[in-house]
Motif scaffolding. Structure first.
Motif, short mmCIF file in Angstrom:
data_model
loop_
_atom_site.label_atom_id
_atom_site.label_comp_id
_atom_site.label_asym_id
_atom_site.label_seq_id
_atom_site.Cartn_x
_atom_site.Cartn_y
_atom_site.Cartn_z
N MET A 1 -58.94 35.61 9.46
CA MET A 1 -58.26 34.40 9.91
C MET A 1 -57.95 33.52 8.70
N GLN A 4 -55.06 27.90 9.23
CA GLN A 4 -54.46 27.43 10.47
C GLN A 4 -55.20 27.99 11.68
N HIS A 5 -55.61 29.25 11.59
CA HIS A 5 -56.37 29.83 12.70
C HIS A 5 -57.71 29.15 12.87
N ALA A 46 -57.71 36.61 14.41
CA ALA A 46 -57.72 35.55 15.42
C ALA A 46 -57.56 36.13 16.81
N THR A 47 -56.56 36.98 16.99
CA THR A 47 -56.33 37.63 18.28
C THR A 47 -55.84 39.06 18.02
#
Length: 265
Positions: A1, A4-5, A46-47
Protein backbone atom coordinates in the motif's frame (compact mmCIF):
# COMPACT_ATOMS: atom_id res chain seq x y z
CA UNK A 1 0.00 0.00 0.00
CA UNK A 2 1.09 3.59 -0.60
CA UNK A 3 0.49 6.75 1.44
CA UNK A 4 -2.92 7.40 -0.10
CA UNK A 5 -4.08 3.88 0.71
CA UNK A 6 -2.83 4.15 4.30
CA UNK A 7 -4.51 7.54 4.77
CA UNK A 8 -7.84 6.10 3.57
CA UNK A 9 -7.39 3.01 5.78
CA UNK A 10 -6.68 5.12 8.87
CA UNK A 11 -9.64 7.34 8.09
CA UNK A 12 -11.83 4.24 8.03
CA UNK A 13 -10.31 3.04 11.34
CA UNK A 14 -11.01 6.49 12.80
CA UNK A 15 -14.71 5.98 12.11
CA UNK A 16 -14.61 2.80 14.17
CA UNK A 17 -12.28 3.97 16.95
CA UNK A 18 -12.20 7.45 18.44
CA UNK A 19 -8.65 6.87 19.68
CA UNK A 20 -7.41 6.64 16.09
CA UNK A 21 -9.42 9.73 15.18
CA UNK A 22 -7.84 11.74 18.01
CA UNK A 23 -4.31 10.61 17.10
CA UNK A 24 -4.83 11.85 13.54
CA UNK A 25 -6.01 15.29 14.66
CA UNK A 26 -2.42 16.55 14.96
CA UNK A 27 -0.94 17.00 11.42
CA UNK A 28 2.59 16.07 12.48
CA UNK A 29 1.45 13.00 14.38
CA UNK A 30 -0.77 12.04 11.47
CA UNK A 31 2.15 12.27 9.00
CA UNK A 32 4.38 10.12 11.22
CA UNK A 33 1.62 7.52 11.64
CA UNK A 34 0.98 7.33 7.90
CA UNK A 35 4.72 6.98 7.21
CA UNK A 36 5.11 4.20 9.79
CA UNK A 37 2.10 2.31 8.47
CA UNK A 38 3.30 2.66 4.86
CA UNK A 39 6.70 1.22 5.73
CA UNK A 40 5.12 -1.68 7.64
CA UNK A 41 2.47 -2.51 5.02
CA UNK A 42 4.40 -1.80 1.83
CA UNK A 43 3.99 -5.41 0.62
CA UNK A 44 0.30 -5.65 1.53
CA UNK A 45 -2.19 -4.69 -1.21
CA UNK A 46 -5.11 -2.41 -0.42
CA UNK A 47 -7.68 -4.48 -2.30
CA UNK A 48 -7.70 -7.56 -4.51
CA UNK A 49 -11.18 -7.82 -6.03
CA UNK A 50 -10.30 -11.05 -7.86
CA UNK A 51 -9.44 -12.90 -4.65
CA UNK A 52 -11.69 -11.11 -2.17
CA UNK A 53 -9.02 -9.26 -0.16
CA UNK A 54 -9.75 -5.85 1.36
CA UNK A 55 -7.50 -4.28 4.00
CA UNK A 56 -10.42 -2.38 5.51
CA UNK A 57 -12.12 -5.70 6.27
CA UNK A 58 -9.03 -6.77 8.22
CA UNK A 59 -9.38 -3.62 10.34
CA UNK A 60 -13.07 -4.33 10.84
CA UNK A 61 -12.40 -7.92 11.92
CA UNK A 62 -9.96 -6.64 14.54
CA UNK A 63 -12.67 -4.56 16.14
CA UNK A 64 -15.21 -7.37 15.89
CA UNK A 65 -13.10 -9.22 18.49
CA UNK A 66 -13.31 -12.71 17.04
CA UNK A 67 -12.55 -15.73 19.21
CA UNK A 68 -12.91 -13.81 22.47
CA UNK A 69 -9.98 -11.50 21.68
CA UNK A 70 -10.44 -8.27 23.69
CA UNK A 71 -7.37 -6.44 22.39
CA UNK A 72 -9.50 -3.74 20.76
CA UNK A 73 -10.74 -2.64 24.19
CA UNK A 74 -7.21 -1.77 25.31
CA UNK A 75 -5.45 -0.46 22.20
CA UNK A 76 -6.35 0.82 18.72
CA UNK A 77 -5.60 -1.12 15.56
CA UNK A 78 -1.95 -1.40 14.55
CA UNK A 79 -0.14 -2.52 11.39
CA UNK A 80 0.50 -6.03 12.72
CA UNK A 81 -3.25 -6.56 12.99
CA UNK A 82 -3.57 -5.99 9.25
CA UNK A 83 -0.59 -8.30 8.65
CA UNK A 84 -2.29 -10.99 10.74
CA UNK A 85 -5.27 -10.79 8.39
CA UNK A 86 -3.17 -10.74 5.22
CA UNK A 87 -0.94 -13.73 6.12
CA UNK A 88 -3.59 -16.48 5.81
CA UNK A 89 -4.99 -14.90 2.65
CA UNK A 90 -1.52 -14.85 1.09
CA UNK A 91 -0.99 -18.49 2.08
CA UNK A 92 -4.25 -19.39 0.35
CA UNK A 93 -3.14 -17.58 -2.80
CA UNK A 94 0.15 -19.46 -2.87
CA UNK A 95 -1.61 -22.80 -2.34
CA UNK A 96 -3.82 -22.07 -5.34
CA UNK A 97 -0.90 -20.90 -7.49
CA UNK A 98 0.64 -23.20 -10.10
CA UNK A 99 4.05 -22.07 -11.29
CA UNK A 100 3.87 -21.24 -15.01
CA UNK A 101 6.76 -22.29 -17.21
CA UNK A 102 9.28 -19.40 -17.29
CA UNK A 103 10.04 -17.84 -20.64
CA UNK A 104 13.76 -17.71 -19.80
CA UNK A 105 16.26 -20.06 -21.39
CA UNK A 106 16.30 -23.36 -19.42
CA UNK A 107 20.06 -23.55 -19.98
CA UNK A 108 20.42 -20.37 -17.90
CA UNK A 109 19.56 -21.56 -14.34
CA UNK A 110 20.01 -18.10 -12.80
CA UNK A 111 17.54 -16.41 -15.17
CA UNK A 112 15.12 -19.33 -14.89
CA UNK A 113 15.16 -19.19 -11.08
CA UNK A 114 14.91 -15.39 -11.02
CA UNK A 115 11.80 -15.39 -13.21
CA UNK A 116 10.21 -18.21 -11.21
CA UNK A 117 10.80 -16.46 -7.88
CA UNK A 118 9.63 -13.15 -9.37
CA UNK A 119 6.31 -14.72 -10.37
CA UNK A 120 5.84 -16.15 -6.89
CA UNK A 121 6.70 -12.83 -5.27
CA UNK A 122 4.18 -11.05 -7.50
CA UNK A 123 1.47 -13.46 -6.35
CA UNK A 124 2.54 -13.19 -2.69
CA UNK A 125 2.33 -9.38 -2.80
CA UNK A 126 -0.97 -9.31 -4.66
CA UNK A 127 0.35 -7.78 -7.88
CA UNK A 128 -0.56 -10.87 -9.93
CA UNK A 129 -3.46 -13.29 -9.42
CA UNK A 130 -2.49 -16.95 -8.92
CA UNK A 131 -2.16 -19.06 -12.05
CA UNK A 132 -4.56 -21.95 -11.56
CA UNK A 133 -3.91 -24.37 -14.39
CA UNK A 134 -5.43 -27.29 -12.52
CA UNK A 135 -8.67 -25.40 -11.90
CA UNK A 136 -9.11 -24.85 -15.65
CA UNK A 137 -9.41 -28.62 -16.26
CA UNK A 138 -12.93 -29.88 -15.60
CA UNK A 139 -13.78 -33.35 -14.31
CA UNK A 140 -13.97 -34.87 -17.80
CA UNK A 141 -10.62 -33.35 -18.74
CA UNK A 142 -9.03 -34.71 -15.58
CA UNK A 143 -10.20 -38.23 -16.43
CA UNK A 144 -8.80 -38.00 -19.96
CA UNK A 145 -5.52 -36.62 -18.62
CA UNK A 146 -5.27 -39.41 -16.03
CA UNK A 147 -5.86 -41.99 -18.77
CA UNK A 148 -3.07 -40.52 -20.88
CA UNK A 149 -0.64 -40.29 -17.97
CA UNK A 150 -1.33 -43.89 -16.97
CA UNK A 151 -0.05 -45.02 -20.37
CA UNK A 152 3.27 -43.20 -20.22
CA UNK A 153 6.10 -45.67 -20.63
CA UNK A 154 3.75 -48.66 -20.86
CA UNK A 155 2.23 -50.72 -23.61
CA UNK A 156 3.55 -51.11 -27.15
CA UNK A 157 3.14 -47.39 -27.80
CA UNK A 158 5.78 -45.06 -26.42
CA UNK A 159 4.80 -41.56 -25.25
CA UNK A 160 8.30 -40.12 -25.47
CA UNK A 161 10.64 -38.90 -28.21
CA UNK A 162 12.66 -41.57 -29.99
CA UNK A 163 15.97 -39.95 -29.02
CA UNK A 164 15.01 -40.04 -25.33
CA UNK A 165 14.07 -43.72 -25.59
CA UNK A 166 17.43 -44.44 -27.21
CA UNK A 167 19.27 -42.79 -24.32
CA UNK A 168 17.27 -44.82 -21.79
CA UNK A 169 17.66 -48.13 -23.64
CA UNK A 170 20.78 -49.20 -21.73
CA UNK A 171 19.00 -48.58 -18.42
CA UNK A 172 15.86 -50.46 -19.50
CA UNK A 173 17.03 -53.56 -21.42
CA UNK A 174 13.70 -55.37 -21.13
CA UNK A 175 11.79 -52.39 -22.42
CA UNK A 176 14.27 -51.84 -25.25
CA UNK A 177 14.04 -55.51 -26.32
CA UNK A 178 10.25 -55.33 -26.26
CA UNK A 179 10.15 -52.21 -28.41
CA UNK A 180 12.64 -53.66 -30.86
CA UNK A 181 10.55 -56.84 -31.21
CA UNK A 182 7.36 -54.86 -31.81
CA UNK A 183 9.14 -52.62 -34.32
CA UNK A 184 10.34 -55.75 -36.19
CA UNK A 185 6.74 -56.92 -36.58
CA UNK A 186 6.77 -59.58 -33.88
CA UNK A 187 3.79 -59.94 -31.50
CA UNK A 188 3.99 -58.20 -28.15
CA UNK A 189 4.51 -61.00 -25.63
CA UNK A 190 4.08 -58.66 -22.66
CA UNK A 191 0.50 -57.95 -23.67
CA UNK A 192 -0.44 -61.43 -22.36
CA UNK A 193 -0.18 -63.15 -19.00
CA UNK A 194 2.71 -65.55 -18.58
CA UNK A 195 1.62 -69.15 -18.02
CA UNK A 196 4.91 -70.12 -16.39
CA UNK A 197 5.66 -67.48 -13.76
CA UNK A 198 2.19 -65.89 -13.61
CA UNK A 199 3.38 -62.38 -14.55
CA UNK A 200 0.45 -60.13 -15.33
CA UNK A 201 0.20 -58.25 -18.67
CA UNK A 202 2.66 -55.35 -18.95
CA UNK A 203 4.78 -56.90 -16.17
CA UNK A 204 8.16 -58.61 -16.80
CA UNK A 205 8.62 -62.32 -16.28
CA UNK A 206 10.30 -63.51 -13.11
CA UNK A 207 12.88 -66.23 -12.53
CA UNK A 208 12.27 -69.37 -10.50
CA UNK A 209 9.04 -70.31 -8.83
CA UNK A 210 8.22 -69.44 -5.22
CA UNK A 211 5.05 -68.59 -3.41
CA UNK A 212 4.18 -64.90 -3.20
CA UNK A 213 7.18 -64.11 -5.43
CA UNK A 214 9.73 -63.96 -2.60
CA UNK A 215 13.36 -64.02 -3.74
CA UNK A 216 12.49 -63.93 -7.44
CA UNK A 217 14.19 -61.51 -9.82
CA UNK A 218 12.92 -60.12 -13.10
CA UNK A 219 13.95 -61.50 -16.49
CA UNK A 220 15.12 -59.32 -19.36
CA UNK A 221 13.26 -61.59 -21.82
CA UNK A 222 9.82 -63.21 -21.58
CA UNK A 223 9.36 -66.95 -21.09
CA UNK A 224 8.93 -69.00 -24.29
CA UNK A 225 5.36 -69.93 -23.37
CA UNK A 226 4.50 -66.24 -23.24
CA UNK A 227 5.89 -65.72 -26.74
CA UNK A 228 3.93 -68.74 -27.96
CA UNK A 229 0.75 -67.31 -26.44
CA UNK A 230 1.33 -64.03 -28.27
CA UNK A 231 1.92 -65.88 -31.56
CA UNK A 232 -1.23 -67.96 -31.03
CA UNK A 233 -3.28 -64.85 -30.27
CA UNK A 234 -1.94 -63.15 -33.39
CA UNK A 235 -2.72 -66.23 -35.50
CA UNK A 236 -6.24 -66.39 -34.06
CA UNK A 237 -6.78 -62.74 -34.91
CA UNK A 238 -5.41 -63.34 -38.42
CA UNK A 239 -7.77 -66.32 -38.90
CA UNK A 240 -10.71 -64.33 -37.61
CA UNK A 241 -10.04 -61.52 -40.06
CA UNK A 242 -9.57 -64.03 -42.87
CA UNK A 243 -12.92 -65.67 -42.14
CA UNK A 244 -14.54 -62.27 -41.92
CA UNK A 245 -13.17 -61.25 -45.30
CA UNK A 246 -14.12 -64.58 -46.90
CA UNK A 247 -17.67 -64.54 -45.65
CA UNK A 248 -20.01 -63.02 -48.24
CA UNK A 249 -22.35 -60.38 -47.00
CA UNK A 250 -25.78 -61.58 -45.98
CA UNK A 251 -28.55 -60.77 -48.44
CA UNK A 252 -30.49 -57.73 -47.57
CA UNK A 253 -33.91 -58.43 -46.19
CA UNK A 254 -36.68 -57.05 -48.33
CA UNK A 255 -39.44 -55.56 -46.30
CA UNK A 256 -42.93 -54.74 -47.51
CA UNK A 257 -43.60 -51.09 -47.95
CA UNK A 258 -46.64 -49.74 -46.21
CA UNK A 259 -48.47 -47.13 -48.23
CA UNK A 260 -51.48 -45.16 -47.30
CA UNK A 261 -54.67 -46.45 -48.91
CA UNK A 262 -57.05 -44.48 -51.03
CA UNK A 263 -57.16 -43.19 -54.54
CA UNK A 264 -55.52 -40.08 -55.83
CA UNK A 265 -57.89 -37.45 -57.05
Amino acid sequence: MIDQHIAALLAYAGRLDSRVRRSLADPQQSARTIADWTAALADVPATLPETGWDASQAVRRYYEQHGGDRSAQFRPVEPHDVLAGWAPHRAELMNRHTDPVPSADPDDPAAWREELLGTRAAVATGHTPPAQYRAEINAAGQKRLAALVSGVGRGPRRYMPAEVAAQLAEHRPARAAREAAVAAGQPDAYAHKCGWCGAEPEQPCRTGYRRRGKGRSTRSTPHPCRIEAALAAEQDEHDRLARLMATPPAPREVRARHTAGGLRR
